[in-house]
Design a protein around this motif. Structure first.
Motif, PDB file in Angstrom:
ATOM      1  N   UNK A   9       0.861  -1.192   0.000  1.00  0.00           N
ATOM      2  CA  UNK A   9       0.000   0.000   0.000  1.00  0.00           C
ATOM      3  C   UNK A   9       0.894   1.238   0.000  1.00  0.00           C
ATOM      4  N   UNK A  10       0.419   2.299  -0.663  1.00  0.00           N
ATOM      5  CA  UNK A  10       1.227   3.509  -0.784  1.00  0.00           C
ATOM      6  C   UNK A  10       0.358   4.753  -0.744  1.00  0.00           C
ATOM      7  N   UNK A  11       0.945   5.853  -0.248  1.00  0.00           N
ATOM      8  CA  UNK A  11       0.401   7.158  -0.607  1.00  0.00           C
ATOM      9  C   UNK A  11       1.327   7.676  -1.703  1.00  0.00           C
ATOM     10  N   UNK A  12       1.094   8.873  -2.220  1.00  0.00           N
ATOM     11  CA  UNK A  12       1.839   9.315  -3.402  1.00  0.00           C
ATOM     12  C   UNK A  12       3.341   9.404  -3.172  1.00  0.00           C
ATOM     13  N   UNK A  13       3.744  10.055  -2.099  1.00  0.00           N
ATOM     14  CA  UNK A  13       5.178  10.227  -1.856  1.00  0.00           C
ATOM     15  C   UNK A  13       5.811   8.961  -1.285  1.00  0.00           C
ATOM     16  N   UNK A  14       5.025   8.153  -0.598  1.00  0.00           N
ATOM     17  CA  UNK A  14       5.518   6.864  -0.138  1.00  0.00           C
ATOM     18  C   UNK A  14       5.851   5.976  -1.339  1.00  0.00           C
ATOM     19  N   UNK A  15       5.040   6.100  -2.383  1.00  0.00           N
ATOM     20  CA  UNK A  15       5.277   5.339  -3.609  1.00  0.00           C
ATOM     21  C   UNK A  15       6.570   5.771  -4.291  1.00  0.00           C
ATOM     22  N   UNK A  16       6.753   7.075  -4.522  1.00  0.00           N
ATOM     23  CA  UNK A  16       7.966   7.532  -5.216  1.00  0.00           C
ATOM     24  C   UNK A  16       9.204   7.246  -4.376  1.00  0.00           C
ATOM     25  N   UNK A  17       9.098   7.422  -3.069  1.00  0.00           N
ATOM     26  CA  UNK A  17      10.223   7.128  -2.182  1.00  0.00           C
ATOM     27  C   UNK A  17      10.584   5.649  -2.258  1.00  0.00           C
ATOM     28  N   UNK A  18       9.600   4.785  -2.187  1.00  0.00           N
ATOM     29  CA  UNK A  18       9.818   3.340  -2.220  1.00  0.00           C
ATOM     30  C   UNK A  18      10.449   2.915  -3.545  1.00  0.00           C
ATOM     31  N   UNK A  19       9.920   3.413  -4.659  1.00  0.00           N
ATOM     32  CA  UNK A  19      10.407   3.022  -5.979  1.00  0.00           C
ATOM     33  C   UNK A  19      11.877   3.392  -6.143  1.00  0.00           C
ATOM     34  N   UNK A  20      12.251   4.606  -5.751  1.00  0.00           N
ATOM     35  CA  UNK A  20      13.657   5.015  -5.905  1.00  0.00           C
ATOM     36  C   UNK A  20      14.583   4.236  -4.972  1.00  0.00           C
ATOM     37  N   UNK A  21      14.143   3.989  -3.763  1.00  0.00           N
ATOM     38  CA  UNK A  21      14.990   3.248  -2.807  1.00  0.00           C
ATOM     39  C   UNK A  21      15.174   1.802  -3.266  1.00  0.00           C
ATOM     40  N   UNK A  22      14.078   1.168  -3.642  1.00  0.00           N
ATOM     41  CA  UNK A  22      14.111  -0.252  -4.014  1.00  0.00           C
ATOM     42  C   UNK A  22      14.834  -0.482  -5.336  1.00  0.00           C
ATOM     43  N   UNK A  23      14.670   0.410  -6.308  1.00  0.00           N
ATOM     44  CA  UNK A  23      15.214   0.172  -7.647  1.00  0.00           C
ATOM     45  C   UNK A  23      16.662   0.600  -7.813  1.00  0.00           C
ATOM     46  N   UNK A  24      17.028   1.768  -7.282  1.00  0.00           N
ATOM     47  CA  UNK A  24      18.387   2.288  -7.498  1.00  0.00           C
ATOM     48  C   UNK A  24      19.055   2.730  -6.193  1.00  0.00           C
ATOM     49  N   UNK A  25      18.519   2.272  -5.067  1.00  0.00           N
ATOM     50  CA  UNK A  25      19.083   2.573  -3.736  1.00  0.00           C
ATOM     51  C   UNK A  25      19.250   4.071  -3.498  1.00  0.00           C
ATOM     52  N   UNK A  26      18.328   4.865  -4.003  1.00  0.00           N
ATOM     53  CA  UNK A  26      18.379   6.318  -3.838  1.00  0.00           C
ATOM     54  C   UNK A  26      17.374   6.718  -2.765  1.00  0.00           C
ATOM     55  N   UNK A  27      17.877   7.328  -1.703  1.00  0.00           N
ATOM     56  CA  UNK A  27      16.999   7.806  -0.641  1.00  0.00           C
ATOM     57  C   UNK A  27      16.501   9.198  -1.002  1.00  0.00           C
ATOM     58  N   UNK A  28      15.196   9.375  -0.959  1.00  0.00           N
ATOM     59  CA  UNK A  28      14.605  10.701  -1.151  1.00  0.00           C
ATOM     60  C   UNK A  28      13.691  10.977   0.038  1.00  0.00           C
TER      61      UNK A  28
END
Length: 164
Positions: free
Chosen positions: A67-86
């Motif tokens: 489950x995601x809210x909008x920024x939780x989604x973008x944060x999760x995608x960047x962390x999981x895919x390219x290890x980028x913390x936002x």
């Protein structure tokens, strides 16, 4: 005798200089590697991670993985895919990432919505051709960036992505 004293003092001194030089070179290499850490971040990794979650439920405050809210989604995608913390919230993501103009927006950039640049209420990930993947009341969906219910206020680039 003074010749032996010079050798005795000189050897440890040269050893210290050699160790310092090695340490500085190693530190410099580490810093440069960190500065370029985005360089192997591929858009396909970010996009594929985002696509995996299409259909996931929207839940206010949710940060994944189901489950995601909008920024939780973008944060999760960047962390999981390219290890980028936002940052966690849409406003903090806008404030804490490199801004790009509408004419320079690229796939993988984030697009922000709201009343103004200081009043951001939503974020999605741009995927090209005027479309984005975002988490909103219908869940994680692909939709038009320029839909009548959205007011675009800016774009940012959380990571420099390469394209395959």
């Amino acid at each position: 005798m003074s010749h032996n004293i010079s050798k005795t003092i000189l050897k440890p001194f040269l050893l210290v200089i050699a160790l310092l030089t090695f340490g500085i070179t190693t530190l410099s290499t580490t810093i440069n590697a960190s500065a370029d850490s985005d360089s192997d971040a591929h858009y396909s990794a970010v996009y594929n991670e985002a696509k995996k979650h299409l259909g996931s439920r929207y839940v206010f405050g949710a940060v994944g993985p189901t489950n995601f809210d909008c920024s939780g989604f973008t944060q999760y995608v960047y962390k999981k895919s390219v290890s980028k913390k936002i940052p966690r919230t849409a406003q903090a993501q806008y404030n804490g990432t490199k801004k790009v103009s509408k004419k320079n927006v690229q796939k993988g950039d984030l697009v922000y919505f709201g009343g103004s640049k200081s009043s951001i209420s939503h974020v999605g990930m741009y995927i090209g051709n005027g479309k984005m993947i975002d988490s909103q009341n219908r869940g994680v969906v692909t939709e038009n960036v320029y839909a009548p219910w959205w007011h675009v206020v800016g774009f940012s680039r959380p990571a420099t992505l390469t394209f395959d």
